[in-house]
Design an enzyme around this catalytic site. Structure first.
Site, short mmCIF file in Angstrom:
data_model
loop_
_atom_site.label_atom_id
_atom_site.label_comp_id
_atom_site.label_asym_id
_atom_site.label_seq_id
_atom_site.Cartn_x
_atom_site.Cartn_y
_atom_site.Cartn_z
N CYS A 1 -42.35 -52.23 13.33
CA CYS A 1 -43.58 -52.91 13.28
C CYS A 1 -44.29 -52.40 11.92
CB CYS A 1 -44.28 -52.91 14.54
SG CYS A 1 -44.25 -51.18 15.14
N ARG B 1 -34.50 -42.07 16.75
CA ARG B 1 -35.54 -41.19 17.66
C ARG B 1 -34.83 -39.91 17.82
NH1 ARG B 1 -38.27 -45.48 20.61
NH2 ARG B 1 -38.71 -47.15 19.11
#
Length: 649
Positions: A341, A370
């Protein structure tokens, strides 16, 4: 004192009365049937004093969910007692068995032990036998409230209980529960007597677990058990587990050559093999088509970004624990991107925008990273590098409702395309007590209300979950149930007033002034890796024709039919279908068997008669079993398969 019953009637009881006293006051039959109670929504046992003025419900077999939560906890205590008796029979004193925590969990419980010698898997049936003996003894569960000193004195040789007790806040009630000669530190609740417990239970496995989840602490042995009210429920659960093993995406991923995880490449970093890449590309092609019809614009962003980008967005440091460490390049710090984003926000900000330009819909299959703990990695469903079907919509506030509904429609369409028709919707809102959220509370309230109104407008069932929002905005999660009845959180939609504020992006309105857009974050698949892992198990590897990496195999009965088989395969390929010929030296039945094991949905068998008439014999894999057709005109079949592929039937 008085308590209030579910029908609103008040019941007067002596001060300090228990749930059992309440049951007796209502009637002897209820006192006999009662197993536990709820007080102001919290489960309590029949031995616990009720709070003044509480709203109570007596739990019987007619409240199966509440009863199960209590009997599973009680069975955990019975198992713990049985383990003690197991080692006592082998000559160990009671101080030799030390115990960590032992909560009830979904479908069962677990208990951590520090044992004088390891318990083996083959010992579990003996523990089960002792548990059934304890249940048959009909031992009462008793509850005793004690001081911290009394609690410490109860467990002089157990450092784990001592640690837990010492950490309890001063003034907090400490309770011990006892059945027979077994005593444990516990908040409860429990059934009144072991004889009331169901015997439909099974000890499933043992594993190692760090004390309190800290790798610096000792490793304890954890025993898992499951339990149900009836043997039928237990048998059905065990059958589902066996089916889940058969469908395990890690097993099928290897057998069908879809993906591999190579330790030399790194944990949690899947490599897509050719078959898996076909599957992945079919998914992305499907979603790109849907996005094209809805006027999304494709973008591509890099896999790393300047650390200041993520500081501005708030992802660093809010999610620093789940991100890889920053790296320094030319005196600047960069980070593997955990989210797409912030990049999309900067693309929006790359040129001036007018109110006429909005909504701007930017879409990307963007790979993010991650840091997941090694013990949490699981095939494709929990990885360290994954691709999101990410899109971000920048809209005027007056466009938000329509845009949200369109995204909702797209996500429902995606799930139905894969036969995921059992869906529930979870609205994640702020926990007002938490400080993890950023932004204006008034904007949060507007965004939360808009999500709920959109879900209600389309008539979808939903729950509201406080504390489940992203740090920058509320969200709507799609929780689907697969063919085994397991629930998975897949797609998500988030409304965000905060990132536009943090990045100071705007558009010029009709009044010539700058205005702030609203963002919608949207990912129907969520993670492609996770979605594929779930799809493999949902279909058991038997993908529909359009998704199957290997769609059609042509099987010649004898070598003289190979040329005809190659001709058909070439025509299928020219029509856009994935076709191959099994021209091995195997007999026809072995070729069919190999195609079955490879889960190829369509097999075309050709011999003299088929070649003479330009026909095929068709054998198909379907959810209901096999479907066979003989003497099928090949041209007609080709059109049929093309149509099924085109429509993603």
């Amino acid at each position: 004192m008085h308590v209030t019953l579910p029908d609103g009637k008040q019941l007067d009881l002596p001060q300090g009365a228990t749930a059992l006293d309440a049951a007796r006051a209502i009637g002897p039959r209820l006192a006999q049937d009662a197993l536990a109670a709820t007080a102001n929504g919290d489960l309590v046992d029949l031995m616990s004093p009720l709070p003044e003025g509480a709203n109570i419900t007596l739990v019987t077999k007619k409240n199966p969910a509440d009863a199960a939560a209590v009997f599973r906890h009680s069975l955990g205590h019975v198992m713990s007692q049985a383990v003690g008796e197991f080692y006592r029979a082998r000559g160990y004193g009671p101080e030799a068995v030390k115990r960590g925590v032992g909560p009830a969990i979904e479908n069962g419980w677990y208990q951590d032990f520090d044992l004088p010698e390891p318990l083996r898997e083959e010992d579990l049936p003996e523990i089960e036998r002792i548990m059934r003996e304890i249940i048959a003894r009909g031992l009462d569960f008793s509850r005793r409230e004690v001081s911290k000193d009394e609690a410490l004195a109860q467990f002089p040789h157990d450092p784990y209980k001592q640690e837990l007790i010492r950490e309890l806040p001063e003034g907090e009630p400490i309770t011990l529960y006892q059945q027979g000669d077994y005593v444990d530190l516990c908040r409860g609740p429990h059934f009144p007597n072991t004889g009331r417990l169901p015997t439909a239970f099974k000890l499933m496995s043992t594993s190692g677990a760090y004390w309190r989840g800290n790798e610096k602490n000792p490793i304890l042995q954890r025993i898992y058990g499951v339990a149900f009210a009836t043997q039928k429920e237990l048998d059905e659960y065990l059958a589902r587990l066996e089916e889940a093993k058969r469908r395990d995406h890690r097993k099928l991923g290897k057998e069908l050559e879809l993906f591999t995880i190579d330790p030399l490449v790194g944990k949690g970093l899947p490599l897509w093999l050719p078959n898996g890449t076909v599957l992945r590309e079919e998914l992305t092609r499907f979603l790109r088509e849907q996005q094209f019809q809805r006027d999304y614009q494709g973008v591509v962003t890099p896999n790393i970004g300047n650390l200041d980008l993520f500081r501005t967005s708030g992802h660093y440091p809010y999610y620093s624990d789940s991100q890889f460490e920053p790296i320094t390049v030319d005196d600047e710090q960069y980070m593997l991107k955990p989210m797409n984003c912030p990049f999309h926000v900067r693309i929006y900000a790359s040129k001036p925008r007018s109110y006429r330009d909005l909504p701007v819909r930017l879409a990307e299959f963007g790979t993010v990273y991650r840091y997941e703990m090694s013990g949490e990695l699981n095939g494709l469903t929990r990885v360290r590098g994954f691709t999101q079907d990410d899109a971000h919509i920048f809209a005027r506030p007056d466009q938000l409702g329509k845009e949200f509904l369109d995204v909702l429609d797209l996500t429902v369409l995606v799930l139905k395309t894969f036969g995921m028709n059992e869906v529930r919707f979870r609205v994640g809102v702020r926990d007002p007590e938490s400080d993890k959220y950023v932004g204006d509370p008034a904007q949060w309230e507007v965004a939360e209300r808009q999500i709920i109104e959109a879900v209600e407008e389309v008539g979808l069932p939903y729950t509201v979950e406080p504390g489940d929002a992203a740090f920058y905005g509320p969200k709507l999660d799609f929780v689907v149930k697969d063919v085994l009845g397991r629930e998975w959180q897949l797609g998500t939609i988030q409304v965000d007033y905060n990132l536009p504020e943090r990045f100071d992006i705007s558009y010029v309105g009709e009044d010539g002034q700058d205005h702030r857009p609203v963002m919608i974050h949207r990912a129907p698949f969520g993670s492609l890796e996770r979605f594929v892992g779930i799809l493999i198990e949902h279909y058991g590897g038997d993908f529909p024709l359009w998704l199957a990496p290997r769609q059609v195999v042509v099987i010649p009965i004898a070598d003289r039919h190979n040329a005809y088989a190659e001709t058909l395969a070439n025509e299928l390929g020219a029509a856009g279908l994935r076709a191959e010929v099994d021209d091995s030296t195997n007999r026809m039945n072995a070729k069919v068997r190999n195609a079955e094991l490879s889960k190829i949905p369509v097999m075309l068998i050709v011999g003299d008669q088929e070649e003479a008439r330009r026909e095929v014999s068709v054998r198909e894999r379907t959810p209901e079993g096999h479907r066979e057709r003989k003497g099928v005109d090949f041209t007609d079949l080709l059109r049929e398969l093309q149509e099924r592929y085109r429509t993603r039937a």
